[in-house]
Scaffold this motif. Structure first.
Motif, short mmCIF file in Angstrom:
data_model
loop_
_atom_site.label_atom_id
_atom_site.label_comp_id
_atom_site.label_asym_id
_atom_site.label_seq_id
_atom_site.Cartn_x
_atom_site.Cartn_y
_atom_site.Cartn_z
N GLN A 248 5.10 6.85 3.35
CA GLN A 248 5.54 6.39 2.03
C GLN A 248 4.67 5.26 1.49
OE1 GLN A 248 7.94 8.19 0.66
NE2 GLN A 248 8.21 9.33 2.56
N GLY A 249 3.70 4.82 2.28
CA GLY A 249 2.82 3.74 1.83
C GLY A 249 3.39 2.36 2.08
N VAL A 250 4.27 2.23 3.08
CA VAL A 250 4.88 0.95 3.41
C VAL A 250 4.42 0.51 4.80
CG1 VAL A 250 7.05 -0.26 3.92
CG2 VAL A 250 6.92 1.31 1.97
N VAL A 251 3.91 -0.70 4.90
CA VAL A 251 3.54 -1.28 6.19
C VAL A 251 4.54 -2.41 6.48
CG1 VAL A 251 1.83 -2.78 5.05
CG2 VAL A 251 1.71 -2.42 7.51
N HIS A 252 5.13 -2.40 7.68
CA HIS A 252 6.21 -3.34 8.01
C HIS A 252 5.69 -4.76 8.18
CE1 HIS A 252 9.38 -5.36 10.33
NE2 HIS A 252 10.21 -4.43 9.89
N VAL A 282 0.94 -0.37 0.60
CA VAL A 282 -0.51 -0.30 0.78
C VAL A 282 -0.98 1.11 0.44
CG1 VAL A 282 -0.25 0.20 3.26
CG2 VAL A 282 -2.43 -0.66 2.38
N LYS A 283 -1.92 1.19 -0.47
CA LYS A 283 -2.51 2.47 -0.85
C LYS A 283 -3.47 2.91 0.26
CE LYS A 283 -4.89 4.64 -4.78
NZ LYS A 283 -5.68 4.38 -6.01
N PRO A 284 -3.55 4.21 0.56
CA PRO A 284 -4.35 4.67 1.69
C PRO A 284 -5.81 4.22 1.68
CG PRO A 284 -2.94 6.44 0.92
CD PRO A 284 -2.78 5.31 -0.06
N ASP A 285 -6.40 4.05 0.50
CA ASP A 285 -7.81 3.67 0.45
C ASP A 285 -8.01 2.20 0.10
OD1 ASP A 285 -6.87 3.91 -2.11
OD2 ASP A 285 -8.64 4.93 -2.92
N GLU A 286 -6.97 1.38 0.30
CA GLU A 286 -7.09 -0.05 0.04
C GLU A 286 -6.66 -0.84 1.27
OE1 GLU A 286 -4.85 -0.94 -3.45
OE2 GLU A 286 -6.27 0.04 -4.81
N ARG A 287 -6.99 -2.14 1.28
CA ARG A 287 -6.68 -3.01 2.41
C ARG A 287 -5.90 -4.23 1.92
NH1 ARG A 287 -7.34 -0.37 6.81
NH2 ARG A 287 -8.02 -2.12 8.08
N LEU A 288 -5.04 -4.75 2.77
CA LEU A 288 -4.32 -5.99 2.48
C LEU A 288 -5.10 -7.16 3.08
CD1 LEU A 288 -0.69 -4.80 3.35
CD2 LEU A 288 -1.76 -4.93 1.09
N ASN A 289 -4.85 -8.37 2.57
CA ASN A 289 -5.60 -9.52 3.08
C ASN A 289 -4.76 -10.76 3.36
OD1 ASN A 289 -5.12 -10.64 0.55
ND2 ASN A 289 -7.11 -10.03 -0.26
N ASP A 290 -3.46 -10.73 3.08
CA ASP A 290 -2.66 -11.92 3.37
C ASP A 290 -2.19 -11.88 4.83
OD1 ASP A 290 -1.26 -9.71 2.49
OD2 ASP A 290 0.48 -10.85 1.82
N ASP A 474 -0.75 8.50 -6.43
CA ASP A 474 -2.00 8.47 -7.19
C ASP A 474 -3.17 8.93 -6.33
OD1 ASP A 474 -0.55 7.45 -9.28
OD2 ASP A 474 -1.16 5.37 -8.97
N PHE A 475 -3.19 8.45 -5.08
CA PHE A 475 -4.26 8.82 -4.15
C PHE A 475 -4.22 10.32 -3.85
CE2 PHE A 475 -5.75 9.42 0.26
CZ PHE A 475 -7.04 8.91 0.16
N VAL A 476 -3.03 10.83 -3.61
CA VAL A 476 -2.88 12.26 -3.30
C VAL A 476 -3.23 13.11 -4.51
CG1 VAL A 476 -1.20 14.04 -2.69
CG2 VAL A 476 -1.17 11.83 -1.50
#
Length: 579
Positions: A248-252, A282-290, A474-476
């Protein structure tokens, strides 16, 4: 938000797992009392113990200038702990005593809108019984429904005081937590969300009350570790809910034994994931930074400030390590030391009980605790690992990694596709079983083919509001619009295999050598360096004769084994730097 649901107050100070230090950390020797900053990652600095007293302040010595200071040992490398504490201070609006914060744009508390649009009728729906747990930003109470479908039913209420929401980020965290819980609720291993309320003082998140205690409590009750069979049952449930979240695009971002509760005290009680206060989209082709999470479970790439769902898999690897041996894989006396261990140290698999455990169990944990996130198993792949196969009857969920891999595959050159096709022919039966599961989930035609549209259709079957909010859809959709021929299972395997994950296996050398032999027969051909550079899309600024000279055999002008392996990985700035 770091709150522990269902944890009795009197157990807050219970002993944690007893482990031995893997990194020798200096302990503070200051006579002054150490002040806590109030941040989750806070630890006193080990530096004061590193200095000898300066002769300049000696009462028996008089000198005209300060002599050279002598250190017991060199300065330790810079620790990320300082930056993490600073980040948490900005995020949560915390400040050290006697310090004044400098407002930065929308982080200033003045004028913050703390209205969430939730119902304000909490008191008429629920009656609070008492506090059962407390965290950094609020507390959890048990309550009983007064009317409606939950009348007479016990529930858990997470209470977050609005006075704690001193930054726009903190407000956004609360809003996102409710949205994620509302969207994902219904999975058997995720705490059931009922409703959210607010008043002028607090936000109230109403969820099911889990009375079975934390996974951490259960580990301690069992003497610090689980048997392999019991550990499998726990891991299957954790992986099931995490695979669902990731799809679902959720990272815990805060997976740990304290954040998994048993619904009842029964031995067969299901396990529930809780506390999505630090979760994010988090979108599959993006990264988080915090930088967020808990020190013992934080992934290396989080400390490097570029990460995705793979960070959760590292945390699951830490949990699996603890379940099987009763100690933490990375430990030190300070948070700074823990972070250095996570970045530099390797887990110990030599001491008991590891030699007595099954090779599959050891391999399972190692493949989750790989410091290179690209080589780590996904949750869906972990459910297909030989250690867990046969211990559950779960339907393997769609894995987002195949979407990312097929996108790269389609954009690859014909030469690389030929190399990947050769590598796919070396896959073992268990490896093919996972790919067959994923291919079936995409709904192939009667003739055994899938189109790019199948990728979108498969996701829509299990889509929630979170899939939209995370922009996974959007990615799909972008992938489904790519003009490419239909794939049969053989080409799907070539498109969906991860070279990096195969590279992490002990059998990688055999895979690569066998694939090169097949490539020599079917795909290899004489190629000029200039042609190879053009096919790889290298610009005129790249010194191709230097970079690619080892890629081509001098004897016949064909791709060498080294060039073949590098071609499998694809060309990137990192590849060129290593070349």
């Amino acid at each position: 938000m770091g709150i522990c649901h269902g944890k009795p107050i009197e157990q807050q100070s219970k002993n944690t797992l007893q482990v031995s230090s893997e990194i020798d950390e200096a302990t503070p020797t200051n006579s002054q009392p150490v002040k806590s900053s109030g941040f989750p990652f806070y630890s006193p600095s080990p530096l004061p113990s590193l200095f000898k007293s300066s002769p300049a302040i000696s009462s028996s010595t008089s000198v005209s200038s300060t002599p050279l200071r002598i250190f017991k040992r060199p300065f330790p490398p810079p620790s990320p702990a300082k930056h993490i504490r600073a980040f948490l201070a900005r995020r949560n609006g915390s400040n050290k005593r006697n310090e004044v914060s400098i407002p930065e744009g929308k982080e200033c508390e003045i004028g913050l809108d703390k209205s969430f649009g939730f119902s304000k009728q909490f008191g008429s729906h629920y009656e609070i019984d008492g506090e059962v747990g407390r965290g950094h930003f609020g507390y959890t109470c048990s309550a009983k429904g007064k009317k409606g479908s939950l009348k007479g039913q016990e529930v858990a209420v997470k209470v977050i005081p609005k006075s704690k929401m001193t930054t726009a980020i903190a407000i956004e965290d609360v809003s996102r937590e409710v949205k994620i819980l509302r969207a994902l609720t219904g999975h058997p291993n995720l705490v059931q969300f009922y409703d959210a309320f607010e008043d002028d003082e607090s936000v109230y998140i109403v969820m099911e009350l889990c009375k079975g205690g934390e996974l951490l409590d259960k580990i301690l009750q069992r003497g610090g570790k689980y048997s392999e069979d019991d550990a499998k049952k726990v891991m299957v449930q954790i992986l099931s809910v995490v695979a669902y979240c990731h799809l679902q695009g959720v990272v815990h971002r805060d997976l740990k034994p304290e954040n998994f509760l048993f619904t009842t005290k029964d031995e067969t009680s299901p396990l529930k994931a809780i506390d999505f206060g630090l979760s994010d989209y988090v979108k599959p082709d993006e990264r988080l930074n915090d930088i967020v999470g808990s020190a013992y479970y934080v992934a290396p790439e989080v400390l490097h400030r570029t990460y995705g769902t793979e960070a959760d898999m590292w945390s699951i690897g830490v949990i699996a390590y603890i379940l099987l041996c009763g100690s933490r894989p990375f430990w030190a006396r300070t948070e700074s030391g823990i972070f250095r261990a996570v970045l530099k140290a390797e887990p110990n698999f030599e001491e008991a009980p590891w030699p007595s455990l099954s090779p599959d169990a050891v391999d399972f944990v190692k493949r989750l605790l790989n410091k290179d996130y690209r080589k780590r198993l996904t949750a869906a792949q972990a459910l297909c690992h030989p250690w867990l196969v046969g211990s559950h009857e779960l339907k393997i969920p769609t894995d987002m990694i195949i979407y990312k891999l097929v996108k790269v595959y389609i954009m690859s050159t014909a030469l690389r596709k030929s190399a990947l096709a050769a590598l796919a022919k070396t896959l073992t039966v268990p490896q093919l079983a996972y790919l067959r599961e994923q291919f079936t989930l995409l709904g192939p035609s009667k003739n055994g083919y899938i189109s790019m549209q199948n990728y979108k259709t498969a996701i829509l079957k299990s889509a929630t509001d979170a899939t939209k909010d995370s922009r996974v859809l959007d990615f799909v959709h972008m992938i489904s619009c790519i003009q490419y021929k239909k794939l049969d299972f053989e080409e799907f395997c070539a498109s969906a295999l991860s070279v990096y994950q195969l590279e992490a296996l002990e059998t990688w050398e055999q895979h690569a050598r066998r694939a090169y032999e097949l490539f020599e027969k079917d795909g290899n051909r004489p190629i000029m360096i200039e042609e190879l550079a053009s096919e790889l899309g290298l610009g005129p600024s790249v010194p191709v004769h230097v970079v690619l000279q080892d890629w081509i055999r001098h004897s016949d002008g064909k791709l060498s084994f080294l060039g073949f392996v590098r071609l499998l990985h694809g060309v990137s700035s990192r590849t060129l730097q290593k070349a």
